[in-house]
Design a protein around this motif. Structure first.
Motif, PDB file in Angstrom:
ATOM      1  N   THR A  10       0.830  -1.208   0.000  1.00 13.04           N
ATOM      2  CA  THR A  10       0.000   0.000   0.000  1.00 13.04           C
ATOM      3  C   THR A  10       0.864   1.257   0.000  1.00 13.04           C
ATOM      4  N   ASN A  12       3.983   1.523  -1.076  1.00 13.98           N
ATOM      5  CA  ASN A  12       4.634   1.600  -2.384  1.00 13.98           C
ATOM      6  C   ASN A  12       3.672   2.190  -3.420  1.00 13.98           C
ATOM      7  N   GLY A  13       2.445   1.701  -3.427  1.00 12.62           N
ATOM      8  CA  GLY A  13       1.445   2.212  -4.367  1.00 12.62           C
ATOM      9  C   GLY A  13       1.083   3.664  -4.103  1.00 12.62           C
ATOM     10  N   ALA A  14       0.970   4.035  -2.829  1.00 13.24           N
ATOM     11  CA  ALA A  14       0.623   5.419  -2.485  1.00 13.24           C
ATOM     12  C   ALA A  14       1.716   6.387  -2.921  1.00 13.24           C
ATOM     13  N   LEU A  16       3.682   5.983  -5.431  1.00  5.35           N
ATOM     14  CA  LEU A  16       3.559   6.094  -6.892  1.00  5.35           C
ATOM     15  C   LEU A  16       2.421   7.035  -7.279  1.00  5.35           C
ATOM     16  N   VAL A  17       1.285   6.901  -6.617  1.00  7.88           N
ATOM     17  CA  VAL A  17       0.130   7.759  -6.925  1.00  7.88           C
ATOM     18  C   VAL A  17       0.464   9.212  -6.618  1.00  7.88           C
ATOM     19  N   LEU A  18       1.063   9.468  -5.466  1.00  4.58           N
ATOM     20  CA  LEU A  18       1.416  10.848  -5.104  1.00  4.58           C
ATOM     21  C   LEU A  18       2.460  11.432  -6.059  1.00  4.58           C
ATOM     22  N   LEU A  20       2.999  10.537  -9.218  1.00  2.00           N
ATOM     23  CA  LEU A  20       2.372  10.780 -10.514  1.00  2.00           C
ATOM     24  C   LEU A  20       1.455  11.998 -10.456  1.00  2.00           C
ATOM     25  N   ALA A  21       0.747  12.163  -9.353  1.00  2.36           N
ATOM     26  CA  ALA A  21      -0.124  13.337  -9.194  1.00  2.36           C
ATOM     27  C   ALA A  21       0.706  14.623  -9.181  1.00  2.36           C
ATOM     28  N   SER A  24       1.976  15.340 -12.630  1.00  2.00           N
ATOM     29  CA  SER A  24       0.890  15.816 -13.493  1.00  2.00           C
ATOM     30  C   SER A  24       0.551  17.269 -13.216  1.00  2.00           C
ATOM     31  N   LEU A  55       9.564   7.090 -10.693  1.00  2.00           N
ATOM     32  CA  LEU A  55       8.305   6.343 -10.691  1.00  2.00           C
ATOM     33  C   LEU A  55       8.459   5.001 -11.402  1.00  2.00           C
ATOM     34  N   GLY A  59       7.962   1.659  -9.255  1.00  2.00           N
ATOM     35  CA  GLY A  59       6.809   0.853  -9.638  1.00  2.00           C
ATOM     36  C   GLY A  59       7.152  -0.515 -10.184  1.00  2.00           C
TER      37      GLY A  59
END
Length: 164
Positions: A10, A12-14, A16-18, A20-21, A24, A55, A59
């Motif tokens: 979780t 690791n995924g968070a 990546l999401v942060l 990428l956000a 962006s 990332l 990832g």
């Protein structure tokens, strides 16, 4: 142990999401600024490039966990059950060795780049190249966590849509 593994995945995924956000938002702000005001952020392209590098490496462990890397399973599928397990063990050993080697090479390369700085941000390139050993270290952890399941049954997933 499962709770720690879930928390690790979780987190690791968070991250990546942060990441990428953030990337962006920075790129979007830069594009909008370029068209609205005629000015752009001098550092935005560099941040986007280095964020994408980080990332990608961060990832790669999650991609490994979910069987998203390219794989050729014909030889494994053609073997009987015991042969499949032996081949999967050999694959695991080769992967652990390769990932460990890449951590070592990444640290060496990172240290060689310690005097160079990025053009716009003036960040030591050492921190950009640190993505490689960090990513491969994460791949070792992810591989260690899924190794028992992989040895027993392989990665069971299908790219085909269900019939019906």
């Amino acid at each position: 142990m499962r709770r720690i593994e879930r928390a690790f995945v979780t987190l690791n995924g968070a991250i990546l999401v942060l990441g990428l956000a953030a990337m962006s938002v920075i790129v979007g702000w830069n594009v909008a600024g370029r068209y609205v005001t005629g000015n752009s952020l001098t550092w935005a392209d560099e941040v986007a490039r280095y964020s994408m590098i980080w990332l990608t490496f961060l990832g790669s462990g999650l991609a490994l966990r979910h069987g998203a890397h390219a794989a050729i399973t014909n030889a494994q599928d053609a073997l009987p059950g015991r042969g499949q397990r032996i081949l999967r063990l050999a694959i695991l050993l080769v992967l652990f060795a390769f990932f460990g080697f890449m951590v070592w090479v990444g640290i060496d390369y990172m240290n060689r780049m310690s005097i160079q700085r990025s053009a716009a941000l003036q960040v030591p390139m050492k921190w950009i190249y640190a993505a490689m050993p960090a990513g491969f270290a994460l791949m070792i952890v992810h591989l260690a966590l899924i190794a028992p399941q992989y040895l027993r049954a392989g990665l069971q997933h299908s790219d085909e849509a269900p019939l019906g």
